[in-house]
Structures are given as structure tokens and as C-alpha cells.
Design a protein around this motif. Sequence first.
Motif, mmCIF file in Angstrom:
data_model
loop_
_atom_site.group_PDB
_atom_site.id
_atom_site.type_symbol
_atom_site.label_atom_id
_atom_site.label_comp_id
_atom_site.label_asym_id
_atom_site.label_seq_id
_atom_site.Cartn_x
_atom_site.Cartn_y
_atom_site.Cartn_z
ATOM 1 N N TYR A 10 0.833 -1.206 0.000
ATOM 2 C CA TYR A 10 0.000 0.000 0.000
ATOM 3 C C TYR A 10 0.870 1.260 0.000
ATOM 4 O O TYR A 10 0.594 2.228 -0.730
ATOM 5 C CB TYR A 10 -0.919 0.019 1.220
ATOM 6 C CG TYR A 10 -2.213 -0.751 1.064
ATOM 7 C CD1 TYR A 10 -3.141 -0.410 0.096
ATOM 8 C CD2 TYR A 10 -2.515 -1.803 1.933
ATOM 9 C CE1 TYR A 10 -4.336 -1.105 -0.037
ATOM 10 C CE2 TYR A 10 -3.711 -2.509 1.811
ATOM 11 C CZ TYR A 10 -4.615 -2.150 0.826
ATOM 12 O OH TYR A 10 -5.808 -2.844 0.702
ATOM 13 N N GLN A 11 1.902 1.277 0.829
ATOM 14 C CA GLN A 11 2.784 2.443 0.910
ATOM 15 C C GLN A 11 3.453 2.722 -0.436
ATOM 16 O O GLN A 11 3.556 3.881 -0.851
ATOM 17 C CB GLN A 11 3.839 2.215 1.995
ATOM 18 C CG GLN A 11 3.271 2.279 3.404
ATOM 19 C CD GLN A 11 4.251 1.801 4.472
ATOM 20 O OE1 GLN A 11 5.185 1.053 4.191
ATOM 21 N NE2 GLN A 11 4.037 2.230 5.703
ATOM 22 N N GLN A 12 3.877 1.669 -1.118
ATOM 23 C CA GLN A 12 4.487 1.831 -2.437
ATOM 24 C C GLN A 12 3.487 2.385 -3.437
ATOM 25 O O GLN A 12 3.828 3.231 -4.275
ATOM 26 C CB GLN A 12 5.040 0.493 -2.918
ATOM 27 C CG GLN A 12 6.257 0.012 -2.147
ATOM 28 C CD GLN A 12 6.679 -1.403 -2.490
ATOM 29 O OE1 GLN A 12 5.897 -2.185 -3.045
ATOM 30 N NE2 GLN A 12 7.910 -1.755 -2.168
ATOM 31 N N GLU A 13 2.244 1.922 -3.346
ATOM 32 C CA GLU A 13 1.180 2.414 -4.239
ATOM 33 C C GLU A 13 0.970 3.908 -4.040
ATOM 34 O O GLU A 13 0.843 4.675 -5.010
ATOM 35 C CB GLU A 13 -0.112 1.658 -3.937
ATOM 36 C CG GLU A 13 -1.241 1.910 -4.907
ATOM 37 C CD GLU A 13 -1.108 1.129 -6.208
ATOM 38 O OE1 GLU A 13 -1.376 1.735 -7.267
ATOM 39 O OE2 GLU A 13 -0.757 -0.057 -6.169
ATOM 40 N N ILE A 14 0.937 4.342 -2.788
ATOM 41 C CA ILE A 14 0.744 5.761 -2.479
ATOM 42 C C ILE A 14 1.947 6.581 -2.928
ATOM 43 O O ILE A 14 1.785 7.652 -3.538
ATOM 44 C CB ILE A 14 0.510 5.961 -0.964
ATOM 45 C CG1 ILE A 14 -0.788 5.279 -0.521
ATOM 46 C CG2 ILE A 14 0.468 7.447 -0.618
ATOM 47 C CD1 ILE A 14 -2.028 5.741 -1.232
ATOM 48 N N ASN A 15 3.143 6.109 -2.655
ATOM 49 C CA ASN A 15 4.342 6.849 -3.054
ATOM 50 C C ASN A 15 4.419 7.018 -4.568
ATOM 51 O O ASN A 15 4.791 8.089 -5.062
ATOM 52 C CB ASN A 15 5.597 6.140 -2.534
ATOM 53 C CG ASN A 15 5.762 6.287 -1.029
ATOM 54 O OD1 ASN A 15 5.253 7.231 -0.432
ATOM 55 N ND2 ASN A 15 6.465 5.350 -0.420
ATOM 56 N N PRO A 49 -4.032 7.667 3.547
ATOM 57 C CA PRO A 49 -4.372 7.132 2.222
ATOM 58 C C PRO A 49 -4.513 5.613 2.214
ATOM 59 O O PRO A 49 -5.319 5.070 1.452
ATOM 60 C CB PRO A 49 -3.209 7.594 1.342
ATOM 61 C CG PRO A 49 -2.098 7.908 2.276
ATOM 62 C CD PRO A 49 -2.742 8.403 3.530
ATOM 63 N N ILE A 50 -3.743 4.930 3.058
ATOM 64 C CA ILE A 50 -3.876 3.473 3.137
ATOM 65 C C ILE A 50 -5.263 3.100 3.645
ATOM 66 O O ILE A 50 -5.894 2.159 3.139
ATOM 67 C CB ILE A 50 -2.782 2.873 4.042
ATOM 68 C CG1 ILE A 50 -1.432 2.920 3.319
ATOM 69 C CG2 ILE A 50 -3.113 1.432 4.434
ATOM 70 C CD1 ILE A 50 -0.249 2.539 4.185
ATOM 71 N N LEU A 51 -5.754 3.831 4.604
ATOM 72 C CA LEU A 51 -7.116 3.582 5.108
ATOM 73 C C LEU A 51 -8.144 3.761 3.998
ATOM 74 O O LEU A 51 -9.110 3.000 3.909
ATOM 75 C CB LEU A 51 -7.432 4.522 6.269
ATOM 76 C CG LEU A 51 -6.880 4.116 7.637
ATOM 77 C CD1 LEU A 51 -7.004 5.272 8.618
ATOM 78 C CD2 LEU A 51 -7.611 2.888 8.174
ATOM 79 N N THR A 52 -7.949 4.772 3.159
ATOM 80 C CA THR A 52 -8.880 4.982 2.045
ATOM 81 C C THR A 52 -8.871 3.791 1.092
ATOM 82 O O THR A 52 -9.934 3.258 0.729
ATOM 83 C CB THR A 52 -8.510 6.268 1.277
ATOM 84 O OG1 THR A 52 -8.553 7.390 2.174
ATOM 85 C CG2 THR A 52 -9.478 6.517 0.132
ATOM 86 N N GLU A 74 -3.419 12.663 1.759
ATOM 87 C CA GLU A 74 -2.016 12.696 2.196
ATOM 88 C C GLU A 74 -1.428 14.088 2.012
ATOM 89 O O GLU A 74 -0.604 14.537 2.827
ATOM 90 C CB GLU A 74 -1.199 11.656 1.428
ATOM 91 C CG GLU A 74 0.240 11.522 1.892
ATOM 92 C CD GLU A 74 0.396 10.978 3.306
ATOM 93 O OE1 GLU A 74 1.536 10.940 3.804
ATOM 94 O OE2 GLU A 74 -0.619 10.584 3.939
ATOM 95 N N MET A 75 -1.848 14.798 0.977
ATOM 96 C CA MET A 75 -1.404 16.177 0.795
ATOM 97 C C MET A 75 -1.908 17.061 1.929
ATOM 98 O O MET A 75 -1.165 17.897 2.462
ATOM 99 C CB MET A 75 -1.894 16.712 -0.551
ATOM 100 C CG MET A 75 -1.170 16.121 -1.741
ATOM 101 S SD MET A 75 -1.848 16.714 -3.316
ATOM 102 C CE MET A 75 -0.613 16.083 -4.469
ATOM 103 N N ILE A 76 -3.154 16.876 2.315
ATOM 104 C CA ILE A 76 -3.720 17.634 3.426
ATOM 105 C C ILE A 76 -2.954 17.332 4.718
ATOM 106 O O ILE A 76 -2.615 18.241 5.496
ATOM 107 C CB ILE A 76 -5.215 17.305 3.619
ATOM 108 C CG1 ILE A 76 -6.035 17.814 2.423
ATOM 109 C CG2 ILE A 76 -5.742 17.881 4.931
ATOM 110 C CD1 ILE A 76 -6.108 19.322 2.305
#
Length: 295
Positions: A10-15, A49-52, A74-76
Motif C-alpha cells: 500500500y505504501q508503495q502504491e501511495i508513493n 491514504p492506506i485507510l482509504t 495525504e497532501m492535506i
Amino acid sequence: MDFKEELKKYQQEINQGLEKYIRKQKCLEQEWNESMEYSLMAGGKRLRPILTLATYKLFQADFEKCIPYAIAIEMIHNFSLIHDDLPGIDNDDFRHGKPTNHKQFDEATAILAGDGLLNFAYMVISEDFIHSDLQELPKKNKVLKEFTKAVDRMIAGEYIDTKWEGRKVTTEELKYIHENKTGSLLKISVRMGAILANCTEQELEKVTNYAQKIGLAFQIKDDILSEEGDEKVLGKPVGNDKQLEKCTYVSQYGLQGAKDILDKITKEAIEELRDFGPKAQFLKELALYIQSRNK
């Protein structure tokens, strides 16, 4: 796939998603762009974002459609961290083991970097609206309305937390501060995923209850870490809450009392997901991760 592997995925997806929005072009405001990138890509758990994404996946297999909203939250979050670290608020020199934005650049640039990320989040969402089918707009309008309110509540909570330093507060006032300052963004993170995935009202109520509880749990754990955390692991000084005389669960209930409340509320959060069965395993383990984290 075990929890740690799934969390990393998930973290890689967000990054990867965040990287698409980094402005690399040479321009007069290049340092401003670099300061936004500095904070946005400095690390962090990417919990919101992972929760989303994970909540969306509870109801729908492909979470691609909700990635813009995960990126926006995540920007917020990073906008709030930049401003939270400023001399006029917490006056922190380090975050994630690196100099805070105003130390790496300067105070004016940090303020404007926070402003930029706040606005950038709405640009990401508006771009998604432009490319959405008409039948998707009602649920996305609902999400946007709740998103704007969550940001408002987060700022309100931060305001109260800052202005009430050194003041004795009631249990209800303390809960109100934490539900707004920290809980509002965690709650909207979950609700966005659920609403965008077309969950039922009953399902939405259950995941909202879960979100409210982990939101409070997250802040209580932060209070505990501020008291007894390892500065090298946290990447920032320990004891700042006590020094600033902030209203925390540790100051209100003592260290052990805060730990007992954290344990109780984590168990309650997990129980809220019981009806979802094995599909909710990641979210259940995420609640335990929040409780046991060391940074």
C-alpha cells in the motif's frame, strides 16, 4: 500475504501516486515546489491514504478509482504537519529524522509550501471530477463535502490544542480536541473509501465507528510516545507536549491510564469490523499496528 507485506505494498502504491504530482520543471518558484516535495516525500506511515484504499477494497476489488482521493488526503496531512512544526505552533526542528520544512528552507517558504499542498489536494480532486461519469458525481459530491468539513475540523482542533496550552481541560474537551485535530482526517479517510465503493448505509456506519475509534487511538498513542518514545526512532524530540503544557491523555489520566484507554478503544475498533469477516483482516491488524507502533 502477511500484514507487513500488504502494508508495504500500500505504501508503495501511495508513493508512486504522489510522485506523479511532483513538479520537477525549472521555474521561478522552483524552490517552493522543492519544499512541497521535501515534506510530501520525506517518509511517514501513509496511514490516511492506506485507510482509504483498504476500506475501498473491503467492498470493491480494484481501488484505482479512489487513488486521487487517497493522494489528496495525504497532501492535506502533510500541509498540516508543515504548519504544525512552525515556530508559532510547536516549533519543532525535526520530523521523520530530518529537519522540518522551515529549517530546511525558511519560515516563509514553509508556510507557502503548506498552503500549496492544501490547494494541491483540491486540484487533484477537481481533476478527478472533470473525468468522472455523471452517475459517479453524486457520491463524489458527498465525499468532497465531507472532505472539506474534515479539513475544517482538523484546523479547528489544532487551533484549540495550540491556544489551550497550559489550561486544565475536562474529559469531554480533551476528547473534542483529539476527535477534531487527529480523528477528523482518519475518519474521512475511511469514509471516502467506503462511499466511493458504494457501500450500504449500515456498512458505512460500522466502518465510521471503526474510524472514530482508531482516530482517538492514534492520538492517544501519540501522547504516550511523546512521554516515553525513543527520539532516534520517532525522528523528533520527546517531551514536547509536556514542555508546551498541551492537553493530552497522559496529562489527564497518567501514562498507565492512557495505555489502558488505548487498549480498550483498540479492541472496540476491531469489534466494529466483526461482521465483515476475513475481508476486514488488514483493517483489524491496522488497528493493532496503531496501538503498538513506536513512531
